[in-house]
Design a protein around this motif. Structure first.
Motif, PDB file in Angstrom:
ATOM      1  N   GLY A 214       0.814  -1.213   0.000  1.00 20.05           N
ATOM      2  CA  GLY A 214       0.000   0.000   0.000  1.00 20.05           C
ATOM      3  C   GLY A 214       0.845   1.259   0.000  1.00 20.05           C
ATOM      4  N   HIS A 215       1.923   1.250   0.787  1.00 22.36           N
ATOM      5  CA  HIS A 215       2.824   2.402   0.799  1.00 22.36           C
ATOM      6  C   HIS A 215       3.486   2.587  -0.561  1.00 22.36           C
ATOM      7  CE1 HIS A 215       2.077   2.996   4.935  1.00 22.36           C
ATOM      8  NE2 HIS A 215       2.898   2.095   5.421  1.00 22.36           N
ATOM      9  N   LEU A 216       3.858   1.488  -1.202  1.00 19.17           N
ATOM     10  CA  LEU A 216       4.462   1.585  -2.530  1.00 19.17           C
ATOM     11  C   LEU A 216       3.497   2.208  -3.533  1.00 19.17           C
ATOM     12  CD1 LEU A 216       6.292  -1.859  -2.771  1.00 19.17           C
ATOM     13  CD2 LEU A 216       7.371   0.383  -2.600  1.00 19.17           C
ATOM     14  N   HIS A 217       2.231   1.814  -3.473  1.00 22.99           N
ATOM     15  CA  HIS A 217       1.237   2.393  -4.375  1.00 22.99           C
ATOM     16  C   HIS A 217       1.112   3.903  -4.146  1.00 22.99           C
ATOM     17  CE1 HIS A 217      -0.797  -1.828  -4.269  1.00 22.99           C
ATOM     18  NE2 HIS A 217       0.226  -1.797  -5.107  1.00 22.99           N
ATOM     19  N   ASP A 218       1.076   4.306  -2.880  1.00 20.80           N
ATOM     20  CA  ASP A 218       0.964   5.730  -2.557  1.00 20.80           C
ATOM     21  C   ASP A 218       2.163   6.512  -3.096  1.00 20.80           C
ATOM     22  OD1 ASP A 218      -1.425   5.388  -1.232  1.00 20.80           O
ATOM     23  OD2 ASP A 218      -0.515   5.179   0.744  1.00 20.80           O
ATOM     24  N   LEU A 219       3.356   5.971  -2.882  1.00 17.77           N
ATOM     25  CA  LEU A 219       4.568   6.669  -3.310  1.00 17.77           C
ATOM     26  C   LEU A 219       4.670   6.739  -4.822  1.00 17.77           C
ATOM     27  CD1 LEU A 219       7.054   5.174  -0.687  1.00 17.77           C
ATOM     28  CD2 LEU A 219       6.196   7.521  -0.774  1.00 17.77           C
ATOM     29  N   ALA A 234      -2.021   9.910   0.033  1.00 16.37           N
ATOM     30  CA  ALA A 234      -0.724   9.314  -0.271  1.00 16.37           C
ATOM     31  C   ALA A 234       0.387  10.041   0.459  1.00 16.37           C
ATOM     32  CB  ALA A 234      -0.467   9.337  -1.772  1.00 16.37           C
ATOM     33  N   GLY A 235       0.289  11.359   0.509  1.00 22.28           N
ATOM     34  CA  GLY A 235       1.284  12.141   1.213  1.00 22.28           C
ATOM     35  C   GLY A 235       1.351  11.778   2.684  1.00 22.28           C
ATOM     36  N   ARG A 236       0.190  11.515   3.258  1.00 24.91           N
ATOM     37  CA  ARG A 236       0.151  11.163   4.675  1.00 24.91           C
ATOM     38  C   ARG A 236       0.746   9.781   4.910  1.00 24.91           C
ATOM     39  NH1 ARG A 236      -5.233  13.122   4.574  1.00 24.91           N
ATOM     40  NH2 ARG A 236      -5.966  10.967   4.563  1.00 24.91           N
ATOM     41  N   ARG A 237       0.302   8.800   4.126  1.00 30.92           N
ATOM     42  CA  ARG A 237       0.686   7.416   4.399  1.00 30.92           C
ATOM     43  C   ARG A 237       2.062   7.070   3.841  1.00 30.92           C
ATOM     44  NH1 ARG A 237      -4.589   6.509   2.390  1.00 30.92           N
ATOM     45  NH2 ARG A 237      -3.663   5.658   0.506  1.00 30.92           N
TER      46      ARG A 237
END
Length: 348
Positions: A214-219, A234-237
């Motif tokens: 999930g973090h990879l998707h956000d980044l 995305a910026g938050r997570r």
């Protein structure tokens, strides 16, 4: 050049411990797998076949066109997570080709390719692109595409299903086959986080795998240009998770320093000490408790290693960053249910 098509099988190694299949190093657990290929470990006569098998197992269904008369040089690691597939390393002496015949396989994933060094040629959608160091591109498995390294160097790629990116990117199709040059800070955070997931084997449980993916998707969304709602979340997570992981890496590598402080690590990351403390608190620990855990782990390893067998426990305690021997002994016994001497004796 000669091209050879092959049929792909499973891309994960469910329930598999560390092993080797046809020259490919494999480690896996449930829905995650790590595959490694190094041309240095494989006889030259077997490299082509083994490399094709590596791509089949862990990357994408494609053809490999081998340059006649040139040896294949490759050092690659493929890491599969839920809805995210990572590839790190280099391939030189072969072209990866996803032909029109292969496009009909129904794979609609999107591949983000970042060139760390050297030069990579990418063709697709009627465009011929040249990626220099620090440049990236988004390619689609729905297009006939080729990738070829012209100058030796390293690259990073990440494949994600279209259905994952489409809701959080302003226009996915518009982002495909365009050289990305102006997002180096965002790319750096993404690549550092992804690399740490592979190197630290941070996939011990299904929950951690889902969280990491999930973090990879956000980044990745931050790199490609998210819509307004996705940008905020995305910026938050993603960014927070990447900063926390980088902070943990800095602490783990420098925990022996008695002067290591939250202020020093925060300065290295470019954030305030209070912000860094909140990152750790949200993760269920404090900065101090994580630092002590790292020092204890280092001491535990040293007590079990023969090369430190003659070193006094007090010396080891000091070497890993503790200034008070009685405090070290209390914390060690609380963490491991045994004294440092007990651990050393059990290792003999």
């Amino acid at each position: 050049m000669r091209g050879t098509e092959y049929a792909c099988g499973e891309t994960t190694a469910r329930g598999r411990a560390c092993s080797s299949i046809g020259g490919i190093a494999v480690s896996g657990n449930e829905d995650v797998s790590i595959l490694r290929f190094s041309s240095n470990d494989i006889p030259e006569a077997e490299r082509v076949t083994t490399l094709r098998d590596f791509y089949c197992r862990g990357v994408v269904k494609a053809e490999l066109e081998i340059r006649e008369g040139e040896p294949i040089m490759a050092s690659l690691t493929a890491h599969s997570l839920p809805n995210a597939q990572l590839l790190l390393g280099t391939l030189f002496g072969a072209k990866l080709v996803r032909t029109r015949q292969l496009v009909v396989d129904g794979d609609d994933s999107l591949a983000f390719v970042f060139n760390r060094s050297g030069t990579i040629g990418v063709t697709g959608r009627g465009r011929d692109l040249l990626l220099g160091p620090g440049e990236a591109v988004l390619a689609s498995a729905e297009d006939a595409t080729t990738f070829e390294r012209f100058v030796a160097g390293d690259c990073f790629s990440m494949r994600v299903p279209r259905r994952v990116l489409a809701p959080i990117i302003m226009d996915v199709d518009d982002a495909v086959m365009r050289v990305i040059k102006d997002r180096r800070a965002e790319i750096s955070v993404l690549v550092d986080y992804a690399t740490s997931l592979v190197r630290e084997h941070a996939s011990a449980t299904p929950a951690l795998r889902e969280l990491g993916a999930g973090h990879l998707h956000d980044l990745l969304a931050l790199v490609l240009g998210p819509n307004d709602e996705a940008r905020e979340s995305a910026g938050r997570r993603g960014a927070k998770a990447a900063r926390l992981r980088k902070a943990k890496g800095l602490i783990a590598n420098n925990c022996w320093r008695q002067d290591l402080s939250v202020a020093a690590v925060a300065q290295e990351l470019g954030v305030t000490p209070r912000y860094l403390q909140r990152l750790f608190e949200a993760d269920g620990k404090t900065f101090s408790s994580f630092l002590i855990d790292q020092r204890l782990k280092r001491a535990h390893r040293m007590l079990r290693e023969p090369e430190f067998a003659d070193r006094p426990v007090s010396s080891i305690a000091y070497d890993v960053g503790f200034g008070d021997l009685s405090y070290f002994n209390r914390r060690f016994r609380r963490a491991y249910g045994a004294t440092p001497s007990d651990v050393r004796s059990a290792a003999d």
